[in-house]
Design a protein around this motif. Sequence first.
Motif, PDB file in Angstrom:
ATOM      1  N   TRP A 188     -48.297  -2.864   2.890  1.00 62.37           N
ATOM      2  CA  TRP A 188     -49.069  -3.900   2.219  1.00 62.37           C
ATOM      3  C   TRP A 188     -50.273  -3.296   1.499  1.00 62.37           C
ATOM      4  O   TRP A 188     -50.548  -3.591   0.352  1.00 62.37           O
ATOM      5  N   TRP A 266     -49.681 -15.370   3.963  1.00 61.02           N
ATOM      6  CA  TRP A 266     -49.735 -14.711   2.661  1.00 61.02           C
ATOM      7  C   TRP A 266     -51.041 -15.039   1.932  1.00 61.02           C
ATOM      8  O   TRP A 266     -51.656 -14.164   1.317  1.00 61.02           O
ATOM      9  N   LEU A 269     -53.954 -12.899   2.854  1.00 66.02           N
ATOM     10  CA  LEU A 269     -53.954 -11.472   2.539  1.00 66.02           C
ATOM     11  C   LEU A 269     -54.970 -11.164   1.440  1.00 66.02           C
ATOM     12  O   LEU A 269     -55.158 -11.963   0.514  1.00 66.02           O
ATOM     13  N   THR A 395     -48.959  -6.111   9.129  1.00 62.26           N
ATOM     14  CA  THR A 395     -48.822  -7.485   8.660  1.00 62.26           C
ATOM     15  C   THR A 395     -47.378  -7.741   8.265  1.00 62.26           C
ATOM     16  O   THR A 395     -46.573  -6.812   8.199  1.00 62.26           O
ATOM     17  N   CYS A 397     -45.040  -9.507   5.089  1.00 61.19           N
ATOM     18  CA  CYS A 397     -45.160  -9.814   3.672  1.00 61.19           C
ATOM     19  C   CYS A 397     -43.771 -10.158   3.145  1.00 61.19           C
ATOM     20  O   CYS A 397     -42.780 -10.076   3.860  1.00 61.19           O
TER      21      CYS A 397
END
Length: 458
Positions: A188, A266, A269, A395, A397
């Motif tokens: 990410w 999301w 982020l 994370t 994604c």
Amino acid sequence: MSADVLAHIDATLDQRLQSLFQLIRIPSVSTDPAYAGDVARCAAWLAETLQAMGAEASVRPTTGHPMVVGHLPGPADAPHVLFYGHYDVQPADPLELWNSDPFEPILRKVGDETHIVARGASDDKGALMTFVEACRAYIEVKGSLPLRVSFLFEGEEESGSPSLAAFLESAKDELDCDLVLVCDTDMWGQDTPAITTSLRGLLGQEVSVTAGDRDLHSGMFGNAAANAVTVLTQALASMRSPEGGVAFAGFYDDVQMPPAERRAEWAALPFDAAAFLGGVGRAVPAGEAAYSVLEQIWARPSCEINGIWGGYTEPGFKTVIPAKAHAKVSFRLAAGQDPEKIRAAFQAHIRSQMPADCTVEFADHGLSPAWAAQADNPYLAPALAGLAAEWGSSTTCGTGGTIPIIGALNGILGVDALLVGFARFDNRIHSPNEKYDLSSFHKGMKAWVNVMDDLAKV
């Protein structure tokens, strides 16, 4: 965590790097028949490498390039994972844009990072070998793995995986497992590995319009005779709505958006849409205004014209009315969409735009459904914890790309997957001067050790 295995990886990093270099030096370009011998040699190298680790491994023939299958034992009550990677690479062309030999890996210091520069360094040999070397190190220290592990290495991913589905059907009993692990995706952030939980599908179409039996003089026939390029471009333009969406009937009917909690994750982020577009010379989001940029590229379907040609395009000028025009169009598909249904709707729409004296033909260039991980996958949280133990954070994604193996494995083997990425966004995959960060290789191996330990407890 297996601190002794992690320390062993630190102490033997150079030896593991040299193993990766050996693999990279084999120019396994699957799309060019001239490299068929090298592709076969690469498969043999991988099988021998697995055998040296104690695996039961072999090269398996297909109608195209071979597969490599291997099995390493583990505790009978532990989960059984299947690790997938591909050993074929893209062509290195254009060679003149490389700063070094594409198949002679080098280490290049760039700021605080060291880059492994070569074709395949990131996609997918470097990523593949993070797991292989993690397994090797674990066995060297502990004598065996905490999981039952199988390997499936493909030699045709970069040329559309034409042999994959048939091979999976023939080997599905042997490849039966609890979970698939894939390492062909991105991190990410610079220091945050990610587990990708959704992939878009892919539909590729080549469209050819014919208007009459030959090119015509534009002075003698202009206005009166249909122009194939005009007909094609008008038909393609009719597919898009003023709001940035796709306009032909039924396109969005089956789209399934991710669950609300994933969309919220999301949204949290650290993502700068303006910087993302600015980095590629754009400034204004061009798609559906109702969705964020991340949602557009991770969870919404798209339609793009990838190339268009017809008429006279050589130097100088030639006043013709082209009789033929061609375009290549791709659709990235969202979860829920049926590629065959979208293909039929697209072709019907284009046919509806043809004048009575024009014809259209279509050719397929790929057909893969989208994929989304199961929301209740019991292996997701332990894998995230294993990654964070090495990197400090992790994370989930999405990604806008397509990996055909995931849909095929899900459909044929009936198992879910974790897509674990250590590649950075600037790795220049498919481009000259492809690179893989040495830190991705080093920390990736150690992260896999942690992940195996945590998965073994599920």
